[in-house]
Design a protein around this motif. Structure first.
Motif, short mmCIF file in Angstrom:
data_model
loop_
_atom_site.label_atom_id
_atom_site.label_comp_id
_atom_site.label_asym_id
_atom_site.label_seq_id
_atom_site.Cartn_x
_atom_site.Cartn_y
_atom_site.Cartn_z
N LYS A 67 -5.47 11.90 -9.47
CA LYS A 67 -6.38 13.07 -9.44
C LYS A 67 -6.30 13.65 -8.01
CE LYS A 67 -8.13 12.45 -13.56
NZ LYS A 67 -7.34 11.17 -13.84
N THR A 68 -5.09 13.75 -7.32
CA THR A 68 -4.81 14.49 -6.03
C THR A 68 -4.01 15.76 -6.11
OG1 THR A 68 -2.99 12.98 -5.70
CG2 THR A 68 -5.32 12.36 -4.95
N ILE A 69 -4.04 16.30 -5.22
CA ILE A 69 -3.30 17.69 -4.94
C ILE A 69 -2.61 17.30 -3.57
CG2 ILE A 69 -2.56 20.21 -4.91
CD1 ILE A 69 -5.35 20.36 -6.36
N SER A 70 -1.19 17.22 -3.53
CA SER A 70 -0.60 17.05 -1.95
C SER A 70 0.72 17.91 -1.89
CB SER A 70 -0.47 15.57 -2.09
OG SER A 70 0.55 15.29 -3.04
N SER A 71 1.08 17.87 -0.64
CA SER A 71 2.40 18.26 -0.33
C SER A 71 2.97 17.48 0.84
CB SER A 71 2.26 19.78 0.16
OG SER A 71 3.49 20.21 0.55
N GLU A 72 4.31 17.41 0.82
CA GLU A 72 4.98 16.76 2.04
C GLU A 72 5.63 17.57 2.68
OE1 GLU A 72 6.85 13.00 0.51
OE2 GLU A 72 5.00 12.19 -0.25
N THR A 73 5.31 18.90 2.57
CA THR A 73 6.41 19.75 3.38
C THR A 73 5.30 20.72 4.40
OG1 THR A 73 5.50 21.62 1.62
CG2 THR A 73 7.76 20.61 1.35
N PRO A 74 5.84 21.22 5.55
CA PRO A 74 4.86 21.69 6.26
C PRO A 74 3.70 22.80 5.68
CG PRO A 74 6.86 21.76 7.20
CD PRO A 74 7.09 21.42 5.80
N VAL A 75 2.70 22.61 6.27
CA VAL A 75 1.47 23.38 5.71
C VAL A 75 0.88 24.49 6.96
CG1 VAL A 75 1.25 21.82 3.75
CG2 VAL A 75 -0.10 21.60 6.13
N ARG A 76 0.18 25.31 6.36
CA ARG A 76 -0.72 26.22 7.34
C ARG A 76 -2.01 26.36 6.75
NH1 ARG A 76 0.86 31.29 10.91
NH2 ARG A 76 -1.22 31.44 11.67
N LEU A 77 -3.14 25.96 7.47
CA LEU A 77 -4.35 26.09 6.70
C LEU A 77 -4.92 27.20 7.75
CD1 LEU A 77 -6.69 25.19 4.86
CD2 LEU A 77 -7.30 23.69 7.15
N THR A 78 -5.76 28.13 6.80
CA THR A 78 -6.68 29.42 7.62
C THR A 78 -7.90 29.35 6.82
OG1 THR A 78 -5.51 30.81 6.33
CG2 THR A 78 -4.40 30.76 8.41
N ASP A 93 -12.71 30.59 11.19
CA ASP A 93 -12.73 29.99 12.61
C ASP A 93 -11.59 28.86 12.80
OD1 ASP A 93 -14.75 32.04 13.64
OD2 ASP A 93 -16.11 30.69 12.85
N VAL A 94 -10.70 28.90 11.97
CA VAL A 94 -9.54 27.75 12.08
C VAL A 94 -8.39 28.36 11.77
CG1 VAL A 94 -9.87 26.91 9.71
CG2 VAL A 94 -9.24 25.40 11.54
N GLN A 95 -7.50 27.95 12.41
CA GLN A 95 -5.82 27.99 12.09
C GLN A 95 -5.12 26.71 12.48
OE1 GLN A 95 -3.75 31.37 13.77
NE2 GLN A 95 -4.05 32.43 11.97
N LEU A 96 -4.68 26.00 11.51
CA LEU A 96 -4.31 24.45 11.60
C LEU A 96 -2.55 24.62 10.91
CD1 LEU A 96 -7.15 22.37 10.58
CD2 LEU A 96 -6.40 22.95 13.01
N GLU A 97 -1.72 24.02 11.75
CA GLU A 97 -0.46 23.76 11.07
C GLU A 97 -0.33 22.16 10.99
OE1 GLU A 97 2.81 25.94 12.88
OE2 GLU A 97 1.60 27.95 12.48
N GLY A 98 0.47 21.94 10.02
CA GLY A 98 0.43 20.22 9.85
C GLY A 98 1.98 19.85 8.92
N LYS A 99 2.34 19.01 8.94
CA LYS A 99 3.34 18.07 8.31
C LYS A 99 3.22 17.99 6.90
CE LYS A 99 5.53 16.25 12.40
NZ LYS A 99 6.04 15.18 13.23
N PHE A 100 1.99 17.68 6.45
CA PHE A 100 1.56 17.27 5.05
C PHE A 100 0.42 17.64 5.03
CE2 PHE A 100 1.22 13.44 7.35
CZ PHE A 100 0.00 13.12 6.87
N TRP A 101 -0.34 17.38 3.46
CA TRP A 101 -1.80 17.50 2.99
C TRP A 101 -2.08 16.89 1.78
CZ3 TRP A 101 -3.76 20.44 -1.11
CH2 TRP A 101 -2.90 21.25 -1.69
N ASN A 102 -3.31 16.39 1.69
CA ASN A 102 -3.58 15.68 0.41
C ASN A 102 -5.07 15.89 0.28
OD1 ASN A 102 -4.47 13.63 -1.48
ND2 ASN A 102 -3.11 12.22 -0.47
N ILE A 103 -5.47 16.57 -0.83
CA ILE A 103 -6.91 16.95 -1.46
C ILE A 103 -7.16 15.92 -2.48
CG2 ILE A 103 -8.33 18.52 -2.29
CD1 ILE A 103 -6.56 20.60 -1.44
N GLY A 104 -7.91 14.98 -2.36
CA GLY A 104 -8.55 13.98 -3.27
C GLY A 104 -10.04 13.53 -3.03
N SER A 105 -10.39 14.08 -1.98
CA SER A 105 -11.93 13.59 -1.87
C SER A 105 -13.05 14.08 -2.81
CB SER A 105 -12.29 13.79 -0.56
OG SER A 105 -12.24 15.25 -0.31
N ARG A 106 -12.75 15.06 -3.53
CA ARG A 106 -13.51 15.71 -4.42
C ARG A 106 -12.92 15.70 -5.78
NH1 ARG A 106 -14.46 20.79 -1.39
NH2 ARG A 106 -16.01 20.25 0.12
#
Length: 108
Positions: free
Chosen positions: A57-68, A71-84
């Motif tokens: 029950k997770t949504i994830s990516s192992e490719t570079p990501v950009r979150l906006t 009041d926030v702009q972030l760049e990262g190497k991966f992401w994972n949504i599973g807390s909800r």
């Protein structure tokens, strides 16, 4: 491809991409090509590939990501949504010839 995930909280996560695949045996969904996620509270995420793992029950990516978002702009190497907990998903086909397919699946 467009997919809406309904969270137990009543909020939604919407994923859009140029291409994708639903693996019927596992119920996993893979998206690729300009993947955009529209998250609760006005946040957006962009990457090239994403995977919904039905068993975890997770949504994830192992490719570079950009979150906006507010009041926030972030760049990262991966992401994972599973807390909800994801309660249900709605898949809307990518269009093309004819009307898009619509399918609703409860997540169990």
């Amino acid at each position: 491809m467009h997919i809406t995930f309904f969270l137990e909280s009543g909020e939604e996560i919407q994923l859009e991409s140029q291409e994708g695949a639903l693996y019927t045996r596992t119920k996993n969904i893979e998206l690729w090509g300009a993947v955009h996620a529209f998250l609760p509270r006005g946040y957006q995420m962009a990457t090239e590939r994403a995977l919904y793992d039905h068993q975890k029950k997770t949504i994830s990516s192992e490719t570079p990501v950009r979150l906006t978002g507010p009041d926030v702009q972030l760049e990262g190497k991966f992401w994972n949504i599973g807390s909800r907990k994801i309660r249900q998903w709605l898949k809307v086909g990518s269009g093309g010839a004819g009307a898009p397919a619509i399918e609703t699946k409860p997540v169990q």
